[in-house]
Design a protein around this motif. Sequence first.
Motif, PDB file in Angstrom:
ATOM      1  N   ALA A   1      84.230  55.216  19.121  1.00  7.89           N
ATOM      2  CA  ALA A   1      85.093  56.323  19.533  1.00  7.89           C
ATOM      3  C   ALA A   1      84.771  57.530  18.663  1.00  7.89           C
ATOM      4  O   ALA A   1      84.505  57.400  17.459  1.00  7.89           O
ATOM      5  N   VAL A   2      84.804  58.713  19.259  1.00  8.60           N
ATOM      6  CA  VAL A   2      84.453  59.930  18.540  1.00  8.60           C
ATOM      7  C   VAL A   2      85.550  60.287  17.543  1.00  8.60           C
ATOM      8  O   VAL A   2      86.720  60.416  17.898  1.00  8.60           O
ATOM      9  N   ARG A   3      85.164  60.441  16.282  1.00  6.52           N
ATOM     10  CA  ARG A   3      86.101  60.852  15.247  1.00  6.52           C
ATOM     11  C   ARG A   3      85.852  62.281  14.774  1.00  6.52           C
ATOM     12  O   ARG A   3      86.703  62.892  14.154  1.00  6.52           O
ATOM     13  N   HIS A   4      84.650  62.805  15.055  1.00  7.02           N
ATOM     14  CA  HIS A   4      84.340  64.186  14.671  1.00  7.02           C
ATOM     15  C   HIS A   4      83.134  64.656  15.472  1.00  7.02           C
ATOM     16  O   HIS A   4      82.243  63.868  15.795  1.00  7.02           O
ATOM     17  N   THR A   5      83.107  65.941  15.801  1.00  8.84           N
ATOM     18  CA  THR A   5      81.988  66.528  16.536  1.00  8.84           C
ATOM     19  C   THR A   5      81.541  67.819  15.875  1.00  8.84           C
ATOM     20  O   THR A   5      82.369  68.638  15.468  1.00  8.84           O
ATOM     21  N   GLU A   6      80.233  67.994  15.757  1.00 11.42           N
ATOM     22  CA  GLU A   6      79.639  69.249  15.321  1.00 11.42           C
ATOM     23  C   GLU A   6      78.627  69.689  16.369  1.00 11.42           C
ATOM     24  O   GLU A   6      77.887  68.858  16.909  1.00 11.42           O
ATOM     25  N   ALA A   7      78.603  70.971  16.684  1.00 12.18           N
ATOM     26  CA  ALA A   7      77.608  71.524  17.598  1.00 12.18           C
ATOM     27  C   ALA A   7      76.555  72.255  16.764  1.00 12.18           C
ATOM     28  O   ALA A   7      76.891  73.125  15.955  1.00 12.18           O
TER      29      ALA A   7
END
Length: 313
Positions: free
Chosen positions: A108-114
Amino acid sequence: MKKLVLALVGTALLIAAAVTYSVNARPDAAEAGPAAQLTLGPGQLLFRQVSTGHVAAVPLAEPGAKPQFSGLKCDRFAVARQTAVCLAVRPGTLPPVTDVLVLDDHLAVRHTEAVPGTPSRARVSPDGRRVDWTVFVTGDSYTATGFSTRAGVYEVDTGRLVKTIEELPVFRDGQRYFAADVNYWGITFAGDGNRFYATLGSKGTTYLVEADYARYRGKTLRENVECPSLSPDGTRVAFKKKVGDGVWRLSVLDLKTLKETELAEPRSVDDQALWLGDRVLYGLDNAVWAVPADGSGRPERLVADAASPAVTG
């Protein structure tokens, strides 16, 4: 000179566009079955299915078993402890943008950076506290080699983001190295989450860099080392060595003696290898392979239609 710079920039843009196309044009084949709820349980070989982009898993003890597929799609994937990272390029973006998805033990996604660029490499430090990546980028006028990279780090435990390690002070033969064309790629951390290795590329030469993350400084160890992968005991580095234009061979370097051992893989391997006991894994010809790390034996194909191998302990 201005025409030369413009030509080089144009070349870099064309290469980046080709990379973007090859990523976006991957076939979205039908699911083999309902998506499974994969977890980072022990004894698994996870990988990216080349034909669909989905992350899948097989038992390490039985790599030929029928894979379980998740609903997660990635272009690069890596795991360590209870942390995983997925690099996924955003379709249709120009200039290209990559989402760095930091995942928990249930994917499960806990953090996103672009980050700008297209996916190249991804790793998680053995303690699960650092996520790092490399992307191809465009827009640097010094890209005489036709490409430029950005390597970054995300601290899972603190939330701190290092967008690029380009400002890392590096010493060569005791002197601080300065150059406008410095690129880094292929970060690999030691078990303490502090010592790390990476490739530094500059003026047509690549170097293996050993660095201290807390002190934020490093030094070159030797030339012609790309995409290093540190062994679990921290004594050796598996890497790809350039032997010709677009041709690399897998080798292992003893960090104490700097003795190099060529591995029994005669084909060109453009990947960041992964350690599994006394073997290294790598992606080649749309499959995951293994070869002994001591130069003996021969390559063994573990999983077909697979790339970006990752192993849970």
